[in-house]
Design a protein around this motif. Sequence first.
Motif, PDB file in Angstrom:
ATOM      1  N   SER A  75       0.806  -1.223   0.000  1.00  0.00           N
ATOM      2  CA  SER A  75       0.000   0.000   0.000  1.00  0.00           C
ATOM      3  C   SER A  75       0.831   1.261   0.000  1.00  0.00           C
ATOM      4  O   SER A  75       0.366   2.310  -0.422  1.00  0.00           O
ATOM      5  CB  SER A  75      -0.916  -0.002   1.232  1.00  0.00           C
ATOM      6  N   MET A  76       2.088   1.176   0.440  1.00  0.00           N
ATOM      7  CA  MET A  76       2.878   2.405   0.525  1.00  0.00           C
ATOM      8  C   MET A  76       4.276   2.258  -0.048  1.00  0.00           C
ATOM      9  O   MET A  76       4.983   3.246  -0.188  1.00  0.00           O
ATOM     10  CB  MET A  76       3.002   2.842   1.998  1.00  0.00           C
ATOM     11  N   ALA A  77       4.690   1.079  -0.380  1.00  0.00           N
ATOM     12  CA  ALA A  77       6.091   0.860  -0.734  1.00  0.00           C
ATOM     13  C   ALA A  77       6.556   1.669  -1.933  1.00  0.00           C
ATOM     14  O   ALA A  77       7.701   2.099  -1.973  1.00  0.00           O
ATOM     15  CB  ALA A  77       6.335  -0.627  -0.996  1.00  0.00           C
ATOM     16  N   ASP A  78       5.687   1.931  -2.911  1.00  0.00           N
ATOM     17  CA  ASP A  78       6.101   2.635  -4.118  1.00  0.00           C
ATOM     18  C   ASP A  78       5.765   4.117  -4.096  1.00  0.00           C
ATOM     19  O   ASP A  78       6.003   4.825  -5.062  1.00  0.00           O
ATOM     20  CB  ASP A  78       5.426   1.996  -5.345  1.00  0.00           C
ATOM     21  N   ALA A  79       5.215   4.596  -3.015  1.00  0.00           N
ATOM     22  CA  ALA A  79       4.817   6.003  -2.963  1.00  0.00           C
ATOM     23  C   ALA A  79       6.038   6.886  -2.802  1.00  0.00           C
ATOM     24  O   ALA A  79       6.904   6.634  -1.963  1.00  0.00           O
ATOM     25  CB  ALA A  79       3.847   6.227  -1.810  1.00  0.00           C
ATOM     26  N   SER A  80       6.102   7.950  -3.599  1.00  0.00           N
ATOM     27  CA  SER A  80       7.234   8.870  -3.513  1.00  0.00           C
ATOM     28  C   SER A  80       7.247   9.622  -2.198  1.00  0.00           C
ATOM     29  O   SER A  80       8.289  10.109  -1.758  1.00  0.00           O
ATOM     30  CB  SER A  80       7.178   9.865  -4.677  1.00  0.00           C
ATOM     31  N   PHE A  81       6.096   9.711  -1.575  1.00  0.00           N
ATOM     32  CA  PHE A  81       6.011  10.421  -0.294  1.00  0.00           C
ATOM     33  C   PHE A  81       6.027   9.440   0.880  1.00  0.00           C
ATOM     34  O   PHE A  81       5.577   9.773   1.974  1.00  0.00           O
ATOM     35  CB  PHE A  81       4.749  11.284  -0.243  1.00  0.00           C
ATOM     36  N   PHE A  82       6.533   8.249   0.649  1.00  0.00           N
ATOM     37  CA  PHE A  82       6.553   7.221   1.684  1.00  0.00           C
ATOM     38  C   PHE A  82       7.180   7.677   2.999  1.00  0.00           C
ATOM     39  O   PHE A  82       6.618   7.451   4.073  1.00  0.00           O
ATOM     40  CB  PHE A  82       7.269   5.980   1.140  1.00  0.00           C
ATOM     41  N   PRO A  83       8.353   8.366   2.978  1.00  0.00           N
ATOM     42  CA  PRO A  83       8.938   8.807   4.252  1.00  0.00           C
ATOM     43  C   PRO A  83       8.001   9.704   5.051  1.00  0.00           C
ATOM     44  O   PRO A  83       7.902   9.576   6.276  1.00  0.00           O
ATOM     45  CB  PRO A  83      10.199   9.548   3.830  1.00  0.00           C
ATOM     46  N   VAL A  94       5.301   7.600   6.590  1.00  0.00           N
ATOM     47  CA  VAL A  94       5.822   6.855   7.731  1.00  0.00           C
ATOM     48  C   VAL A  94       5.886   7.752   8.969  1.00  0.00           C
ATOM     49  O   VAL A  94       5.442   7.370  10.058  1.00  0.00           O
ATOM     50  CB  VAL A  94       7.209   6.268   7.419  1.00  0.00           C
ATOM     51  N   VAL A  95       6.427   8.946   8.806  1.00  0.00           N
ATOM     52  CA  VAL A  95       6.542   9.874   9.935  1.00  0.00           C
ATOM     53  C   VAL A  95       5.171  10.190  10.513  1.00  0.00           C
ATOM     54  O   VAL A  95       4.950  10.158  11.734  1.00  0.00           O
ATOM     55  CB  VAL A  95       7.270  11.164   9.511  1.00  0.00           C
ATOM     56  N   ALA A  96       4.204  10.502   9.630  1.00  0.00           N
ATOM     57  CA  ALA A  96       2.864  10.861  10.090  1.00  0.00           C
ATOM     58  C   ALA A  96       2.192   9.702  10.815  1.00  0.00           C
ATOM     59  O   ALA A  96       1.599   9.872  11.893  1.00  0.00           O
ATOM     60  CB  ALA A  96       2.014  11.309   8.901  1.00  0.00           C
ATOM     61  N   VAL A  97       2.289   8.500  10.242  1.00  0.00           N
ATOM     62  CA  VAL A  97       1.646   7.339  10.850  1.00  0.00           C
ATOM     63  C   VAL A  97       2.315   6.985  12.180  1.00  0.00           C
ATOM     64  O   VAL A  97       1.634   6.661  13.161  1.00  0.00           O
ATOM     65  CB  VAL A  97       1.681   6.129   9.886  1.00  0.00           C
ATOM     66  N   VAL A  98       3.643   7.062  12.222  1.00  0.00           N
ATOM     67  CA  VAL A  98       4.356   6.755  13.453  1.00  0.00           C
ATOM     68  C   VAL A  98       3.967   7.725  14.565  1.00  0.00           C
ATOM     69  O   VAL A  98       3.767   7.331  15.723  1.00  0.00           O
ATOM     70  CB  VAL A  98       5.879   6.767  13.219  1.00  0.00           C
ATOM     71  N   LEU A  99       3.837   9.010  14.229  1.00  0.00           N
ATOM     72  CA  LEU A  99       3.420   9.994  15.235  1.00  0.00           C
ATOM     73  C   LEU A  99       2.027   9.670  15.772  1.00  0.00           C
ATOM     74  O   LEU A  99       1.782   9.730  16.982  1.00  0.00           O
ATOM     75  CB  LEU A  99       3.449  11.400  14.643  1.00  0.00           C
ATOM     76  N   LEU A 100       1.112   9.326  14.876  1.00  0.00           N
ATOM     77  CA  LEU A 100      -0.253   8.988  15.302  1.00  0.00           C
ATOM     78  C   LEU A 100      -0.249   7.724  16.174  1.00  0.00           C
ATOM     79  O   LEU A 100      -0.945   7.661  17.193  1.00  0.00           O
ATOM     80  CB  LEU A 100      -1.153   8.790  14.082  1.00  0.00           C
ATOM     81  N   LEU A 101       0.533   6.736  15.773  1.00  0.00           N
ATOM     82  CA  LEU A 101       0.593   5.491  16.540  1.00  0.00           C
ATOM     83  C   LEU A 101       1.285   5.692  17.891  1.00  0.00           C
ATOM     84  O   LEU A 101       0.975   5.000  18.859  1.00  0.00           O
ATOM     85  CB  LEU A 101       1.307   4.404  15.736  1.00  0.00           C
ATOM     86  N   THR A 102       2.223   6.649  17.944  1.00  0.00           N
ATOM     87  CA  THR A 102       2.871   6.957  19.219  1.00  0.00           C
ATOM     88  C   THR A 102       1.870   7.537  20.210  1.00  0.00           C
ATOM     89  O   THR A 102       1.868   7.185  21.392  1.00  0.00           O
ATOM     90  CB  THR A 102       4.028   7.950  19.000  1.00  0.00           C
ATOM     91  N   VAL A 103       1.003   8.422  19.710  1.00  0.00           N
ATOM     92  CA  VAL A 103      -0.067   8.955  20.556  1.00  0.00           C
ATOM     93  C   VAL A 103      -0.987   7.820  21.010  1.00  0.00           C
ATOM     94  O   VAL A 103      -1.364   7.732  22.181  1.00  0.00           O
ATOM     95  CB  VAL A 103      -0.866  10.036  19.805  1.00  0.00           C
ATOM     96  N   LEU A 104      -1.337   6.940  20.072  1.00  0.00           N
ATOM     97  CA  LEU A 104      -2.193   5.797  20.415  1.00  0.00           C
ATOM     98  C   LEU A 104      -1.512   4.895  21.434  1.00  0.00           C
ATOM     99  O   LEU A 104      -2.166   4.359  22.339  1.00  0.00           O
ATOM    100  CB  LEU A 104      -2.528   5.016  19.140  1.00  0.00           C
ATOM    101  N   HIS A 105      -0.206   4.735  21.290  1.00  0.00           N
ATOM    102  CA  HIS A 105       0.582   3.928  22.224  1.00  0.00           C
ATOM    103  C   HIS A 105       0.369   4.409  23.663  1.00  0.00           C
ATOM    104  O   HIS A 105       0.070   3.618  24.568  1.00  0.00           O
ATOM    105  CB  HIS A 105       2.058   4.023  21.829  1.00  0.00           C
TER     106      HIS A 105
END
Length: 391
Positions: A74-82, A85-96
Motif C-alpha cells: 500500500s505504501m512501498a512505491d509512494a514517492s512520499f513514503f517517508p 511513515v513519519v505521520a503514521v508513526v506519530l499517530l501510533l505513538t499517541v495511540l501507544h
Amino acid sequence: MKEKQRKLSKAELRRKVAFDAENERRIAEGYVRHDLTVSVAKANWLGLLVTMPFVLVLMGLFTVLTPMDYEESSMADASFFPLVVVAVVLLLTVLHELIHGAVFGWFAPHRYKAIQFGVIWSMLTPYCACTEPLTRNQYLLGAAMPTIVVGFLPATIAIAMNDLGWFVIALIMVIGGGGDMLIILKLLTFHAKGEETVFCDHPTLPGLVAYAQLGTDRILLRPWREEDAEALFKYASDAEVGPRAGWAPHRSVEESLEIIRTVFHNDTTWAIVWKETQEPIGAIGYGPSCECDLPARPDEPTVGYWVGKPYWNRGICSEALRLLLEHICSTTTIPSLISGHYVDNPASGRVMEKCGFKEMGETCCSPRLVGGADRPIRVLRWERGGAKVRK
C-alpha cells in the motif's frame, strides 16, 4: 560520569511531591522500597537493545514467508513514503500512550483520574503516568499492551498481507516500545520476599518502584513508632523476657518510648506485629556486633530478636528471622551474620538453627549484657548461600 540532572516540569514536580508523601507512608507501614528504574538517556539505548531480538525474528519471518515482489504494498512505491511513515508513526505513538492510560486507568483504584500524560521535551519522550499503585500482573499488562497493539499485531498482519510499508512502520513501533520492554524485563526478574507487593510509577524516571511488605499470614515487620510505647512496655516489662536476651526489663512506658526514639530508631530494627491485633509483640533487627562482645569478623553484624511471653513456642521468632534473612539477601550484600544465645536458653538456639545458623563450637561471656558476665553464650553464624532454612 554522573548524569546531568534535568529540569522537572510542573506536572512532574506535583507528582514527585505526592509520590514522596506516599513513599513515606508506605515505609512507615513496613514496606521495603525497591527502585526498578533507569535514566531517560539509558532507557532509549537499552530499550533498543532489548527489542533487537524481536526485530530480527520479525524480519526473518517477513523474509521467509513473503514473496520478494512488493508491488502490491500500500505504501512501498509512494514517492512520499517517508512523510507517510513519519505521520503514521506519530499517530501510533499517541495511540501507544493512550493504550497505556486505558489499561492502567482500568485497574487503578480511582480509574482514569489517576492517569496523566506528558512529554519530556528535552528527550522528545512522551509518557503516560499512573499515580496510583497496581499489582504486578496489572502493571505487566499495561506495559505490554501498547507494543502488542501498535507493533506486533500490525507486523503480523503486514507479513500475512505481504505489505512492506506497514511492516516497516510496525518495526518502528516495536522498537519504540523498547522502554516498555525494559520495564517488563525488570518486573519479570524482580522477586520480592513478602506477602504483599505493590508497584507505583516513578514520578520522574522511566520505570517503577516496588513496595514489598515484610510479612506472613501471621506477622508483619515494620519500623517502630512512638505510639507503640505502651505495647512495648506491656511485653518488655516482663522479668522473664529481657534477661533471657541480655537486657533489663523496662520500668515504665516513658522508658519504652525513649528506647523507641533511640535504640530502635534506625533502618535495621523492626517491630514484630501480630496481624490479628495489629499490636507489636516483639522486636528483631541486626547491628554492630561490638555491642555484645561476640567473636565477630570485621564489620560482621549480629542479629537479635524477642517476642512477648504470651507468644512463646508458636514459631513466631523463626518466622520473623526467616523474613529478616530474606530481606538481607534481597537488599544487601552482607556475607554473614553472627549471633548467640545463653546456654540456659536453648529455645533461642533452635530458632537460629532452623534458619540456617551453624554452631561455631565456642562460647563467650559478655559483661555488657544483663547477667552476661558469668553466663556462657553459645555462638552461631549464618553464611549467605549456606545451609538451607528449615520450615
